[in-house]
Design an enzyme around this catalytic site. Structure first.
Site, PDB file in Angstrom:
ATOM      1  N   HIS A 285       0.843  -1.422  -0.274  1.00  0.00           N
ATOM      2  CA  HIS A 285       0.535  -0.386  -0.261  1.00  0.00           C
ATOM      3  C   HIS A 285       0.977   1.177  -0.082  1.00  0.00           C
ATOM      4  O   HIS A 285       1.773   1.286  -0.697  1.00  0.00           O
ATOM      5  CB  HIS A 285      -0.782   0.039   1.091  1.00  0.00           C
ATOM      6  CG  HIS A 285      -2.372   1.217   1.554  1.00  0.00           C
ATOM      7  ND1 HIS A 285      -2.844   1.840   0.010  1.00  0.00           N
ATOM      8  CD2 HIS A 285      -2.951   0.907   2.648  1.00  0.00           C
ATOM      9  CE1 HIS A 285      -3.455   2.294   0.416  1.00  0.00           C
ATOM     10  NE2 HIS A 285      -3.836   1.900   1.692  1.00  0.00           N
ATOM     11  N   HIS A 326      -1.759  -2.526  -9.614  1.00  0.00           N
ATOM     12  CA  HIS A 326      -2.747  -2.192  -9.004  1.00  0.00           C
ATOM     13  C   HIS A 326      -4.365  -2.887  -8.963  1.00  0.00           C
ATOM     14  O   HIS A 326      -4.424  -3.684  -9.612  1.00  0.00           O
ATOM     15  CB  HIS A 326      -3.074  -0.372  -8.963  1.00  0.00           C
ATOM     16  CG  HIS A 326      -3.316  -0.009  -8.172  1.00  0.00           C
ATOM     17  ND1 HIS A 326      -5.414  -0.585  -8.149  1.00  0.00           N
ATOM     18  CD2 HIS A 326      -3.889   1.039  -7.299  1.00  0.00           C
ATOM     19  CE1 HIS A 326      -5.399   0.325  -6.859  1.00  0.00           C
ATOM     20  NE2 HIS A 326      -4.627   1.457  -6.346  1.00  0.00           N
ATOM     21  N   ASP A 384       3.200   5.188  -6.976  1.00  0.00           N
ATOM     22  CA  ASP A 384       3.826   5.874  -6.241  1.00  0.00           C
ATOM     23  C   ASP A 384       4.914   4.975  -7.509  1.00  0.00           C
ATOM     24  O   ASP A 384       6.522   5.433  -6.464  1.00  0.00           O
ATOM     25  CB  ASP A 384       3.657   4.532  -5.038  1.00  0.00           C
ATOM     26  CG  ASP A 384       2.705   5.171  -4.119  1.00  0.00           C
ATOM     27  OD1 ASP A 384       3.129   6.532  -4.153  1.00  0.00           O
ATOM     28  OD2 ASP A 384       2.079   4.228  -2.951  1.00  0.00           O
TER      29      ASP A 384
HETATM   30  N1  CMC Z   1       5.274  -6.798  -9.503  1.00  0.00           N
HETATM   31  C1  CMC Z   1       5.429  -8.250 -10.214  1.00  0.00           C
HETATM   32  N2  CMC Z   1       4.088  -9.385 -10.305  1.00  0.00           N
HETATM   33  C2  CMC Z   1       3.211  -8.459  -9.971  1.00  0.00           C
HETATM   34  C3  CMC Z   1       2.896  -6.446  -9.686  1.00  0.00           C
HETATM   35  C4  CMC Z   1       4.088  -6.518  -9.582  1.00  0.00           C
HETATM   36  N3  CMC Z   1       4.110  -5.339  -9.210  1.00  0.00           N
HETATM   37  N4  CMC Z   1       1.704  -6.627  -9.502  1.00  0.00           N
HETATM   38  C5  CMC Z   1       1.316  -7.977  -9.559  1.00  0.00           C
HETATM   39  N5  CMC Z   1       1.823  -8.912 -10.274  1.00  0.00           N
HETATM   40  C6  CMC Z   1       1.768 -10.385  -9.695  1.00  0.00           C
HETATM   41  C7  CMC Z   1       1.504 -11.427  -9.272  1.00  0.00           C
HETATM   42  O1  CMC Z   1       2.946 -11.671  -9.374  1.00  0.00           O
HETATM   43  C8  CMC Z   1       0.394 -11.906  -9.917  1.00  0.00           C
HETATM   44  O2  CMC Z   1       1.389 -12.435 -11.042  1.00  0.00           O
HETATM   45  P1  CMC Z   1       0.197 -14.403 -11.374  1.00  0.00           P
HETATM   46  O3  CMC Z   1      -0.931 -14.409 -11.862  1.00  0.00           O
HETATM   47  O4  CMC Z   1       1.726 -15.050 -12.394  1.00  0.00           O
HETATM   48  O5  CMC Z   1       0.268 -15.057  -9.589  1.00  0.00           O
HETATM   49  C9  CMC Z   1      -0.548 -11.007 -10.846  1.00  0.00           C
HETATM   50  O6  CMC Z   1       0.222  -9.801 -11.219  1.00  0.00           O
HETATM   51  C10 CMC Z   1      -1.948 -10.416  -9.950  1.00  0.00           C
HETATM   52  O7  CMC Z   1      -1.042 -10.063  -8.870  1.00  0.00           O
HETATM   53  P2  CMC Z   1      -1.682  -9.813  -7.142  1.00  0.00           P
HETATM   54  O8  CMC Z   1      -0.932  -9.905  -6.008  1.00  0.00           O
HETATM   55  O9  CMC Z   1      -3.061 -11.097  -7.179  1.00  0.00           O
HETATM   56  O10 CMC Z   1      -3.011  -8.804  -7.855  1.00  0.00           O
HETATM   57  P3  CMC Z   1      -3.128  -7.673  -6.345  1.00  0.00           P
HETATM   58  O11 CMC Z   1      -4.730  -7.134  -7.310  1.00  0.00           O
HETATM   59  O12 CMC Z   1      -3.923  -8.781  -5.448  1.00  0.00           O
HETATM   60  O13 CMC Z   1      -2.258  -6.662  -5.626  1.00  0.00           O
HETATM   61  C11 CMC Z   1      -0.773  -5.641  -5.722  1.00  0.00           C
HETATM   62  C12 CMC Z   1      -1.628  -5.302  -6.277  1.00  0.00           C
HETATM   63  C13 CMC Z   1      -0.748  -3.321  -5.764  1.00  0.00           C
HETATM   64  C14 CMC Z   1      -0.204  -5.610  -3.952  1.00  0.00           C
HETATM   65  C15 CMC Z   1       0.260  -5.661  -5.925  1.00  0.00           C
HETATM   66  O14 CMC Z   1      -0.013  -5.411  -7.012  1.00  0.00           O
HETATM   67  C16 CMC Z   1       2.223  -5.273  -5.781  1.00  0.00           C
HETATM   68  O15 CMC Z   1       1.994  -6.047  -5.195  1.00  0.00           O
HETATM   69  N6  CMC Z   1       2.154  -4.539  -6.644  1.00  0.00           N
HETATM   70  C17 CMC Z   1       3.308  -3.386  -6.087  1.00  0.00           C
HETATM   71  C18 CMC Z   1       3.017  -2.727  -4.876  1.00  0.00           C
HETATM   72  C19 CMC Z   1       2.349  -1.253  -5.144  1.00  0.00           C
HETATM   73  O16 CMC Z   1       3.217  -0.676  -6.246  1.00  0.00           O
HETATM   74  N7  CMC Z   1       1.754  -1.101  -4.323  1.00  0.00           N
HETATM   75  C20 CMC Z   1       1.022   0.477  -4.865  1.00  0.00           C
HETATM   76  C21 CMC Z   1      -0.136   0.328  -4.572  1.00  0.00           C
HETATM   77  S1  CMC Z   1      -0.408   2.190  -5.506  1.00  0.00           S
HETATM   78  C22 CMC Z   1      -0.809   3.145  -4.265  1.00  0.00           C
HETATM   79  C23 CMC Z   1      -2.051   2.842  -2.794  1.00  0.00           C
HETATM   80  O17 CMC Z   1      -2.999   2.553  -3.241  1.00  0.00           O
HETATM   81  O18 CMC Z   1      -1.842   2.555  -1.858  1.00  0.00           O
END
Ligand code: CMC
Length: 450
Positions: A285, A326, A384
């Site tokens: 987050h 996201h 971010d």
């Molecule tokens: N780098 C590499 N792979 C990723 C990333 C990433 N940043 N984000 C998602 N994936 C992949 C993940 O491994 C999964 O792949 P697979 O289907 O092969 O297992 C797929 O994409 C779906 O990911 P998820 O974790 O199920 O998606 P989510 O909606 O639960 O998570 C997230 C969203 C923001 C937590 C995630 O994209 C992430 O960890 N991003 C990096 C951290 C980040 O930048 N966070 C800031 C968010 S914006 C600011 C805010 O509002 O807080």
């Protein structure tokens, strides 16, 4: 759907079929029992099927870990269309707010639902300016922290402690008390954050100045020292203002939902906001802005990007491309576009055109956006990815990035808390679970355990 009983191992319950545009039918395929589920339409966005009655009708719960398809509340504050990269604050597109408004006006809009008339804004601005000071006892709390304490730890603790100082105006049922709280926390969160910053640096605390606007005052509290004059750079103040606008609200994100859940118990609002600060801290987050800069520094040069991305794509690894992806945006995060544009302007006006971190971030984005891994998963830069580059250029250290996010998001947290507390239909938030632990069994005496 989850069967709440102890025999919940089998999925006996069934299907939802559309009966008409706003009615669905839930059928138990074992017994044939049916019930009608009403769908509610918002002003825009997907309909929501009301499932609150299915426990009474069918004895089941819905199961949605991570809230992938669950609307936890009704809200009139912020709207996101993740497929089309749309973000609206009270209906106004973020691009227009970013171009024409300022953070305090945005905070007013989030809190009150409408843009202020100039007299309303003057009054609001004045009230915020004259609530910026902290009780001296509260200020002394910082001395209890080690110099290398993370500022988010200090901010969440001190915000929570504010409840000990304002007993006179903490009746959640009193709209005037709620307003006083809103002004106090918006005005004091930069002061608390600056005190955490100065404590980290080992520098004397700088008191707020009422002649400065919100962001200029914040920069002054961060960077002024008694030994010499400090003049606020208007470019820096403007850049900071824009960053605060972009982070001000984002509907039911993890920290806002935390504020709502904590607030739904009737706890005091400082405790609820402190819970939000804690939830924001995580790298998935608000902590992502700090993690992005760490990642860029670890990558070091453009030559190392491919090697780094190979690690990200490795299914057995846990490395993520921080600042990408996201839960809601499956297209460009509109805030990231604005921030990237601002990076160009701010860095050139600060004489940092060849900022190596920005160049690295641009190249990383370019390469990732052409990579099949990121294309297939619809992963784009989020808010971010670039914000840390600007904070760094402004002289704000990495450990303060998430605090900056918290200052901005306080506006959203307060707006959501106000909306929830002011709603006569408010209920305590109390999710249920799919229990998969042992069924009832008898206690075993210690000498009989294997
Ligand atoms: N780098 C590499 N792979 C990723 C990333 C990433 N940043 N984000 C998602 N994936 C992949 C993940 O491994 C999964 O792949 P697979 O289907 O092969 O297992 C797929 O994409 C779906 O990911 P998820 O974790 O199920 O998606 P989510 O909606 O639960 O998570 C997230 C969203 C923001 C937590 C995630 O994209 C992430 O960890 N991003 C990096 C951290 C980040 O930048 N966070 C800031 C968010 S914006 C600011 C805010 O509002 O807080």
């Amino acid at each position: 759907m989850a069967n709440p009983g102890l025999s919940g191992r089998e999925c006996r319950y069934g299907v939802c079929t559309t009966m008409s545009s706003n009615k669905y039918e839930l059928v138990n395929t074992t017994t044939g029992k049916k019930s009608v589920l009403e769908a509610r339409s918002g002003t825009v966005g997907p309909d929501c099927i009301s499932v609150a009655g299915i426990n009474k009708d069918h004895g089941v719960f819905t199961f949605d870990p991570g809230f992938m398809a669950t609307a936890a509340c009704e809200s009139r504050i912020t709207y996101i269309d993740g497929d089309n990269g749309v973000l609206l604050y009270r209906g106004y597109p973020i691009e227009q707010i970013a171009a024409k408004s300022n953070f305090l006006e945005t905070a007013y809009l989030l809190l009150h639902g409408e843009l202020p008339a100039s007299s309303q804004f003057e009054q609001f601005d004045r009230s915020i300016r004259y609530h910026t000071m902290l009780n001296e006892s509260l200020l002394r709390f910082f001395n209890g922290f080690h110099y290398n304490a993370h500022p988010m730890a200090m901010v969440s603790a001190v915000v929570s402690s504010m409840a000990a100082f304002y007993h006179d105006s903490m009746d959640n049922n009193n709209p005037r008390h709620r307003e006083i709280f809103a002004h106090r926390i918006l005005a004091k969160i930069p002061t608390v954050s600056a005190a955490a910053f100065k404590h980290m640096l080992g520098q004397p605390f700088v008191y707020p100045r009422n002649d400065l606007d919100y962001c200029a005052n914040m920069l002054n509290m961060f960077f002024a020292v008694p030994a010499e004059d400090y003049v606020v750079d208007p470019v820096a103040a403007q850049a900071l203002d824009l960053l605060l606008i972009l982070h001000a609200d984002h509907e039911q994100n993890a920290s806002t939902s935390t504020v709502r859940l904590a607030g739904s118990t009737g706890t005091n609002p400082y405790a609820a906001i402190s819970a939000g600060v804690s939830a924001l801290w995580g790298p998935a987050h608000g902590g992502a802005n700090e993690a992005v800069l760490q990642m860029l520094e670890d990558i070091g040069t453009v030559d190392n990007i491919e090697k780094f991305l190979a690690r990200v794509k490795d299914k057995d690894g846990s490395t993520r491309l921080m600042g990408f992806g996201h839960r809601v945006y499956k297209n460009f995060d509109p805030r990231a576009k604005i921030i990237r544009e601002m990076c160009h302007k701010v860095l050139s006006r600060l004489g940092q055109n060849d900022n190596p971190l920005f160049e690295l971030a641009l190249r990383l984005e370019e390469i990732a956006l052409k990579d099949e891994y990121f294309i297939a998963r619809k992963l784009y830069p989020n808010v971010d990815f670039y914000s840390g580059v600007i904070y760094s250029a402004l002289g704000i250290p990495r450990s303060m990035f998430t605090v900056m996010f918290a200052i901005a998001r306080t506006a959203g947290w307060v707006a959501h808390w106000q909306e929830m507390i002011g709603d006569p239909a408010m209920k305590i938030g109390r999710p249920r679970q799919l229990y998969t632990g042992p069924t009832q069994r008898d206690y075993v005496d210690v000498d009989k355990r294997g």
